[in-house]
Design a protein around this motif. Sequence first.
Motif, mmCIF file in Angstrom:
data_model
loop_
_atom_site.group_PDB
_atom_site.id
_atom_site.type_symbol
_atom_site.label_atom_id
_atom_site.label_comp_id
_atom_site.label_asym_id
_atom_site.label_seq_id
_atom_site.Cartn_x
_atom_site.Cartn_y
_atom_site.Cartn_z
ATOM 1 N N HIS A 29 11.743 4.272 -2.506
ATOM 2 C CA HIS A 29 10.762 5.463 -2.754
ATOM 3 C C HIS A 29 10.237 5.534 -4.510
ATOM 4 O O HIS A 29 11.214 5.241 -5.088
ATOM 5 N N ILE B 251 8.352 4.990 0.414
ATOM 6 C CA ILE B 251 7.814 6.348 0.501
ATOM 7 C C ILE B 251 7.570 6.815 -0.806
ATOM 8 O O ILE B 251 8.093 6.305 -1.818
ATOM 9 N N LYS C 285 6.613 5.643 5.200
ATOM 10 C CA LYS C 285 7.001 4.226 4.643
ATOM 11 C C LYS C 285 5.723 3.483 4.881
ATOM 12 O O LYS C 285 5.175 3.179 5.805
#
Length: 984
Positions: free
Chosen positions: A80, A231, A272
């Motif tokens: 992320h 993410i 995602k």
Amino acid sequence: MGKGFYISKPVGIVSIILCAGALATIIALSVVYSEEKAKNNNQVSPTDGGTTSKPPVTTLAPSNEPWDKYRLPKNLVPDHYNLTLWPRLTPDLTTGLYIFTGESTVEFETTEETDLILIHSSKLNYTILENGHLARLTSVNSGVRVPLIKVSWLQSVTQYLVLQLDGKLMTGHRYHLYTKFTGELADDLGGFYRSEYMEDGVKKVVATTQMQPTDARKAFPCFDEPAMKAIFYITLIHDRGTVALSNGEEKGYPVTIDNQHVQKTVFEPTEKMSTYLLAFIVSDFDFINNTIDGVWIRIFARKPAIAAGQGEYALNKTGPILKFFEKYYNSSYPLPKSDQIALPDFNAGAMENWGLITYRETALLYDKEFSSNSNKQRIATIIAHELAHMWFGNLVTLRWWNDLWLNEGFASYVEYLGAHEAEPDWNVKDLIVLGDVHRVFAVDALASSHPLSSKEEDIQKPAQISELFDAISYSKGASVLRMLSDFLTEEVFTMGLRTYLSEFAFGNAVYTDLWKHLQMCLCTRISRTLRPTVNIIFPQAVDANGTELPDTVHNIMNTWVLQMGFPVVTIDTKTGVVSQKHFLLDPDSEVTAPSPFNYEWIVPIKWMKTGAVQSPYWLRGKSATNDAMKALGTEWVLANLNVVGYYRVNYDEENWGGITGLLILFFKLIPVINRAQLVDDAFNLARAKIISTVLALNTTKYLDKEREYMPWESALNNLDFFYLMFDRSEVYGPMQDYLRKQVTPLFNYYKTLTENWSKVPDGHMDQYNQVNAISLACRTGLEECQNLAKTWFKQWMDTNNNQIHPNLRSTVYCNAIAASGANEWEFAWSQFKNATIATEADKLRSALACTKQPWLLNRSYTLDPKMIRKQDATSTIVYIANNVIGQSLAWDFVRARWSYIFTQYGGGSFSFSNLINGVTKRFSTEFELQQLKQFKEDNAEVGFGSGTLAVDQSIERTTANIKWIAENKQNVLNWFRDETKPVF
């Protein structure tokens, strides 16, 4: 991405051009822009309290070092990002540039030990951090030693931020990489850029994005490959009173930073996803909204556009299209909101950013007083195209760009299905034949074409990736998927899509994964039993009509995917022999590209015999005999029913004679869509020397009785080639006489149908064909038509009240200006400069150069950066080249200023292929061919970016044109003269 970046051809309208003054502006602005960029090359940090220095940049020749390779190693996998960006919507006081500042932390996992970090970065200046380097590395896992950064630099050629460490990153451990940076919020239409517009006399600035395919790295350092999904936690800092948008839902609150009172908007984390689908926008736009089954739908645009109701059509159609795709995919929309925003400056037609789709204004905004039915159809189809991507492309993403065709080809196919759901009365699904199948045939019939899918290792550089965004990926992809859906049935096709999306949701796939799921669902339907979804060797099955498939889906479709081009299928109705051959517009051209199938395809053939539909037939191999296809006496055979197959059809001479005779006497016995096919096939077979040009021209003799849009549009598209080849020769006059004779009954038909032009035809296709009737009648010099156009235009000038119906404006504007003088041109110019509706501005922009006065085309105007938006510059040059008077002007400009154009619009611009093909499509002399070859040689070092392949295609096409004219000019001239001889 929407295919609106292709230069659109208004339905049935003569292609037209803008004035040379606008072109002069592009030249001057290019020079000014380049000089300004050079002056500010060593920019310093903005007033953000940090210290930014220009880091070392390496531009060494490629080597075997990892940082000299264009693909990322697979040893670091992002999880992320935490990204904060602050775009400044006013210029920096020191540099005069618009800038943005940012901070990013990416968490990644190490899959194998390494002492090197490569992360994409382009056109960013980094703050030197307390460790003396461009980034800071920390560990997520406690107790794990974090290697120190030994050296850091930017590798400009391969676009990396490179970090060499004094030790190894440990396998299975996670780390944080922090950077702080500054970038220019330029007007280059890529990455994080700015768009400008005027509102109530005040200049407004929008900070917006276009990441696809490789420009996310221009906004922040990232692992910028589609398989590197992560993410994203996005935060935007922006001026109070402006609105910030991104992929997730937003929550904003006021803050004070460095004594500046600003707004901080924090967005919900994304799903995602790939970097190319990111979007973030700051503007003072307004919006309208609705909620459909819990999904919040918003349409954003300039405040005057929203106030005028121009977003209502898009809002009303988004919900039904979204629900259609939920049903089609058997999958709920994956996000809580669907924002769509119309931008004044946007290079593509639209972009499928997940949850925040960006559009050109002409692709999203509709105003019934200014927008034509073709404008409305474009909006419906582009919305459907982008919403289709929310699942196919966004939820499941292709692993690498070599399979771009599946992503864009699929959306280009189902956009017609989604638009049909929104507007079921239009019968829009048939228009894929004109808009995609016939369109891409022209490119795929060149020896310089390319397969749908390339080897992954052959697509490495950003420019190579950008080249893939062409008619092959979009239109051929759509065509072969439509063919696949037809022989499998839509039921099996959608079943396979659903299981494919389910298995690979939030992940990546390759195109053969779809073939496996389609084969599985085909066999499941045949056996009527549930079967496992993995580890099955699939047998052959049968198609929708019970005919045995000659092979698996995988093997059938690979013949269409892994080799370029398409076949011409020849049916000899005397013997029943059916054969295939690689179709080339120039049969003498040399095909150097190898084919794994020796240019043979597994071909599904739907056909009829003397009006009766027959059992489908599969052709495998060079030739085979099908006794059912023998035709005796008055029998005739017609193949490729509804043009569901991606191939052309040729017949023996007797069958061609029967079909052309049938067109003249009983044309309604042939389906409308196949009447369009017959004309298109005949003209292109003639260009390839397979049949005579006279036979092709004979297919147009029945048109004086034809009232349907598709056959007429097909004929006009093919006759455009004759205009390009002969509008500078003695063939032009007799050709005009013939076409005027053929179109006059159609013109009179619509005159009666519309009660002397006072009404609008009811049918969608009829509205299109009314435009064809007026356009061709005026183009060929029908006096009544030209007087009609001049009268309507003069009434507008005299009353300043435009009563011309939006459907007819483009052709009326063009023909009125062409038949008139400077006053009409000046009036249109003033209307263009003052237009506030994008669709109206486009109509005027193209119509301005219909003038036949060279001195008007050469007129110069003061240098005004708002004269032509960057997004419209390349199409404007092509409009110039479409005009026989402006051809040399446009070509001379492109040749003389190529390096400026290339710098101004960026090597990754999707418009370059359209630009090069557009300015050279009339080329048909040895002199022009040599100029084109010299152009390629002179600019080899500058490069052509996404237009690289287009240069070779233009050379090949010009060579073919030269030979075609030499072989056909006299026969064509004689034919037109014979067809217009007085009958005594």
